[in-house]
Each structure stands twice: as C-alpha cells, then as structure tokens.
Design a protein around this motif. Structure first.
Motif, PDB file in Angstrom:
ATOM      1  N   ASP A 103      -7.787   2.758   7.245  1.00  0.00           N
ATOM      2  CA  ASP A 103      -8.000   3.927   6.388  1.00  0.00           C
ATOM      3  C   ASP A 103      -8.395   5.176   7.080  1.00  0.00           C
ATOM      4  O   ASP A 103      -8.107   6.249   6.838  1.00  0.00           O
ATOM      5  CB  ASP A 103      -9.368   3.837   5.461  1.00  0.00           C
ATOM      6  CG  ASP A 103      -9.066   2.356   4.425  1.00  0.00           C
ATOM      7  OD1 ASP A 103      -8.520   2.586   3.574  1.00  0.00           O
ATOM      8  OD2 ASP A 103      -9.551   1.206   5.027  1.00  0.00           O
TER       9      ASP A 103
ATOM     10  N   LYS B  37       0.774   5.275  13.963  1.00  0.00           N
ATOM     11  CA  LYS B  37       1.434   5.555  12.548  1.00  0.00           C
ATOM     12  C   LYS B  37       1.768   4.248  11.810  1.00  0.00           C
ATOM     13  O   LYS B  37       1.442   3.965  10.712  1.00  0.00           O
ATOM     14  CB  LYS B  37       2.939   6.192  12.702  1.00  0.00           C
ATOM     15  CG  LYS B  37       3.452   6.411  11.609  1.00  0.00           C
ATOM     16  CD  LYS B  37       4.738   7.291  11.576  1.00  0.00           C
ATOM     17  CE  LYS B  37       5.502   7.102  10.079  1.00  0.00           C
ATOM     18  NZ  LYS B  37       6.926   8.053  10.338  1.00  0.00           N
TER      19      LYS B  37
ATOM     20  N   GLN C 150      -0.938   4.375   3.905  1.00  0.00           N
ATOM     21  CA  GLN C 150      -0.477   5.711   3.189  1.00  0.00           C
ATOM     22  C   GLN C 150      -1.379   6.771   3.002  1.00  0.00           C
ATOM     23  O   GLN C 150      -1.187   7.980   3.018  1.00  0.00           O
ATOM     24  CB  GLN C 150       0.446   5.177   2.243  1.00  0.00           C
ATOM     25  CG  GLN C 150       1.439   6.299   1.270  1.00  0.00           C
ATOM     26  CD  GLN C 150       2.277   7.207   2.432  1.00  0.00           C
ATOM     27  OE1 GLN C 150       2.878   6.420   3.086  1.00  0.00           O
ATOM     28  NE2 GLN C 150       2.527   8.241   2.322  1.00  0.00           N
ATOM     29  N   ASP C 151      -2.555   6.410   2.610  1.00  0.00           N
ATOM     30  CA  ASP C 151      -3.706   7.209   2.193  1.00  0.00           C
ATOM     31  C   ASP C 151      -4.760   7.531   3.209  1.00  0.00           C
ATOM     32  O   ASP C 151      -5.877   7.823   2.987  1.00  0.00           O
ATOM     33  CB  ASP C 151      -4.410   6.935   0.790  1.00  0.00           C
ATOM     34  CG  ASP C 151      -4.945   5.512   0.853  1.00  0.00           C
ATOM     35  OD1 ASP C 151      -4.849   4.841   2.033  1.00  0.00           O
ATOM     36  OD2 ASP C 151      -5.671   5.277  -0.259  1.00  0.00           O
TER      37      ASP C 151
ATOM     38  N   ALA D  80      -1.699  12.826   8.856  1.00  0.00           N
ATOM     39  CA  ALA D  80      -1.639  11.834   7.615  1.00  0.00           C
ATOM     40  C   ALA D  80      -0.105  11.663   7.353  1.00  0.00           C
ATOM     41  O   ALA D  80       0.662  12.323   7.639  1.00  0.00           O
ATOM     42  CB  ALA D  80      -2.346  12.571   6.532  1.00  0.00           C
ATOM     43  N   LEU D  81       0.111  10.371   6.525  1.00  0.00           N
ATOM     44  CA  LEU D  81       1.422  10.367   6.001  1.00  0.00           C
ATOM     45  C   LEU D  81       1.372  10.840   4.710  1.00  0.00           C
ATOM     46  O   LEU D  81       2.631  11.012   4.096  1.00  0.00           O
ATOM     47  CB  LEU D  81       1.603   8.898   5.980  1.00  0.00           C
ATOM     48  CG  LEU D  81       1.389   8.070   7.339  1.00  0.00           C
ATOM     49  CD1 LEU D  81       1.479   6.386   7.081  1.00  0.00           C
ATOM     50  CD2 LEU D  81       2.388   8.643   8.368  1.00  0.00           C
ATOM     51  N   ASP D  82       0.697  11.291   3.833  1.00  0.00           N
ATOM     52  CA  ASP D  82       0.531  12.084   2.730  1.00  0.00           C
ATOM     53  C   ASP D  82       0.078  13.451   2.862  1.00  0.00           C
ATOM     54  O   ASP D  82      -1.283  13.684   3.216  1.00  0.00           O
ATOM     55  CB  ASP D  82      -0.240  11.065   1.602  1.00  0.00           C
ATOM     56  CG  ASP D  82      -0.502  11.968   0.359  1.00  0.00           C
ATOM     57  OD1 ASP D  82       0.152  13.158   0.119  1.00  0.00           O
ATOM     58  OD2 ASP D  82      -0.915  11.181  -0.563  1.00  0.00           O
ATOM     59  N   GLU D  83       1.086  14.451   2.566  1.00  0.00           N
ATOM     60  CA  GLU D  83       0.589  15.705   2.803  1.00  0.00           C
ATOM     61  C   GLU D  83      -0.683  16.389   1.914  1.00  0.00           C
ATOM     62  O   GLU D  83      -1.058  17.108   2.502  1.00  0.00           O
ATOM     63  CB  GLU D  83       1.891  16.471   2.355  1.00  0.00           C
ATOM     64  CG  GLU D  83       1.860  18.175   2.677  1.00  0.00           C
ATOM     65  CD  GLU D  83       3.266  18.918   2.381  1.00  0.00           C
ATOM     66  OE1 GLU D  83       3.515  19.861   2.922  1.00  0.00           O
ATOM     67  OE2 GLU D  83       4.100  18.112   1.688  1.00  0.00           O
ATOM     68  N   LYS D  84      -0.632  15.519   0.957  1.00  0.00           N
ATOM     69  CA  LYS D  84      -1.806  16.059  -0.033  1.00  0.00           C
ATOM     70  C   LYS D  84      -3.221  16.046   0.820  1.00  0.00           C
ATOM     71  O   LYS D  84      -4.138  16.581   0.350  1.00  0.00           O
ATOM     72  CB  LYS D  84      -1.825  15.139  -1.285  1.00  0.00           C
ATOM     73  CG  LYS D  84      -0.675  15.640  -2.304  1.00  0.00           C
ATOM     74  CD  LYS D  84      -0.938  15.110  -3.537  1.00  0.00           C
ATOM     75  CE  LYS D  84      -1.071  13.452  -3.744  1.00  0.00           C
ATOM     76  NZ  LYS D  84       0.251  12.840  -3.220  1.00  0.00           N
ATOM     77  N   LEU D  85      -3.419  14.982   1.829  1.00  0.00           N
ATOM     78  CA  LEU D  85      -4.523  14.967   2.352  1.00  0.00           C
ATOM     79  C   LEU D  85      -4.887  16.142   3.432  1.00  0.00           C
ATOM     80  O   LEU D  85      -5.912  16.103   4.127  1.00  0.00           O
ATOM     81  CB  LEU D  85      -4.616  13.509   3.259  1.00  0.00           C
ATOM     82  CG  LEU D  85      -4.287  12.261   2.136  1.00  0.00           C
ATOM     83  CD1 LEU D  85      -4.142  10.953   2.958  1.00  0.00           C
ATOM     84  CD2 LEU D  85      -5.590  12.196   1.259  1.00  0.00           C
TER      85      LEU D  85
END
Length: 271
Positions: free
Chosen positions: A139, A164, A169-170, A209-214
């Motif tokens: 995480d 990576k 993912q989150d 991060a792998l998720d742009e929203k983070l």
C-alpha cells in the motif's frame, strides 16, 4: 556502531552521521519531524489506516527505524505489516533501544510486546537484491536512501521498475528526494509524479502513484520542463548490481553526449 556516529537533532530525536559517505541519515532539524513531514503525511498514512483492516508497508533503508516506528503508531487503527530493508544489521539492533516517544514500539521491535496483529520483517542485504525476491504488493513504499549524488544505487530507472511492480494500484511511493534524475526515473516508469508544498509553496518530497487521482499536487509545467533537461538524465543500473562509481560514470557520459538543454540554459530561457 562502526559506520555511524550518533548526534541529537534539533527536535531532540536521534540522528546518525555516516562517516564513509560524509552524509547524515536524517535532517539536522529533526529526525522525528522529518519522518512525519516527509513520509507519514505525504503518504496520507493515518487516513489509510482508518480505511483498511491491514496496511502493507515497504520501508527501504530502515536506518534506525523512524519511518517504520511512526507507521506502527497507528496499530490501533489497523494491522500494520512492514517489510524493512536495511544493509547494516547494527542499525536495526540499535533501533530497538534508541529513544522513541512511544515505548511500546521499541518493545514490539524487541519481541516483548504485541501490537494487535501488526508485524515487521527485517531484510539485511542490498535492497536491490531484496526487491527482486519480494512479490507481495504494498500500500505504501517509503524510499529513504542516501541522496543520489552520494549513492545512486537505489535511484535508478531499473530500481523504480521493481518498486512499480510491488506497488498496489491505489498505493503510493514516497521519498524525501526531489532531485530531477529521481523524478525522471519515476516518470520513465509511467508513474504519476507529485510533490508536497511547504508553507511558502515551495516543492519538496516526491510522491509517485499508479492512479493519477492520488496525486494532490502534480508537478507543474516548469518542473516537468526542468526534469526534461540534462539535469533530469537518470541513473541506470540494468542488472541492479552496478557499483556507485559505475553509475556515476555512465550518467556523466550520457550528460556529456546529450543534446538536451542544460538546467542553467533552461532557467535563463524561462525567465
């Protein structure tokens, strides 16, 4: 400890000075303060522990354990499972008795107390070897290696490729380092890259991060441009076994032969 000298940082916590590299392990302003501001807060660690039954952490360059110890402070929220990577066994042993504001954390490290179902696993080896053997996704990844201009071995494009592979993912990867070769190595591995802002809106810390929203604060156009100058040419370590000198020389040759703008030329152009 033969490789490190103990000193008190400004917040009263313990810091270490590495004689061989002429480098400190923690900020002189405060080892505890640095851990909170540059690892725990940027990873949104407290909130993560409130939203999950268990959090897996990869702590690269455990040192004397401030990042792991501060993560373990949230054991009442959820189980914290940490894989701690460190090459110096003496530092790990010292961490179990060095001052920390919650005594139960050191008691846990010494095996004298349980913190729910939390656990920590120590890996004493070159972190490059260890990451190749790990397969459980994390995480949160803390990367707290010596600065790349002192020891580039844990900042290469290839090392970030392994991180990576190990990141959920989150999940988020957090480091105190905002050097251009580091951010470029992250970008070349298709991480979304962000930063933290201090009270003067200056960029510090790098978050991948792998998720742009983070990514709350992504790199701006100026920072992206600077990352794509000669200053951002990353370190390479194709087989994850190069010496620091080999990596320095390889990068020096690439910079010398590059047609990219130099950082100073880019800065003049942007004025």
């Amino acid at each position: 400890m033969k490789n490190a000298q103990i000193f008190k940082t400004d917040d009263g916590s313990i810091g270490l000075y590495n004689k061989e590299l002429d480098e400190i392990y923690h900020s002189r302003e405060g080892a505890q303060k640095e851990s909170i501001e540059k690892f725990i807060i940027p990873s949104d660690f407290e909130q993560r522990t409130k939203n999950s039954d268990s959090i897996r952490v990869l702590d690269i360059c455990y040192g004397i354990g401030y990042n792991s110890k501060n993560a373990l402070c949230y054991y009442k929220n959820c189980d914290i499972v940490i894989d701690a990577l460190e090459w110096d066994f003496e530092l790990v042993e010292y961490s179990k008795t060095s001052d920390f504001y919650l005594p139960e954390i050191n008691e846990f490290l010494r095996g004298e107390k349980k913190l729910g179902n939390s656990k920590i696993n120590f890996y004493i080896d070159d972190a490059r070897k260890t990451v190749l053997e790990l397969n459980e996704p994390y995480d949160v990844i803390f990367l707290d290696a010596f600065a790349p201009n002192k020891l580039p071995t844990l900042w290469s494009v290839e090392f970030f490729a392994q991180l990576k592979r190990l990141l959920l993912q989150d999940g988020v990867l957090v480091t105190y380092c905002s050097a251009q070769p580091v951010r470029k190595a992250m970008s070349l591995n298709n991480f979304f890259v962000g930063k933290m802002l201090d009270s003067k809106n200056h960029s510090y810390v790098s978050i991948a991060a792998l998720d742009e929203k983070l990514i709350k604060y992504p790199l701006d156009d100026f920072e992206l441009g600077l990352m794509n100058t000669k200053a951002g040419i990353p370190y390479r370590d194709e087989n994850l076994n190069s010496s620091a000198d080999e990596m320095f020389k390889k990068r020096e040759n690439e910079v010398k032969n590059s047609t990219l703008l130099g950082a100073s030329e880019y800065l003049r152009k942007m004025r």
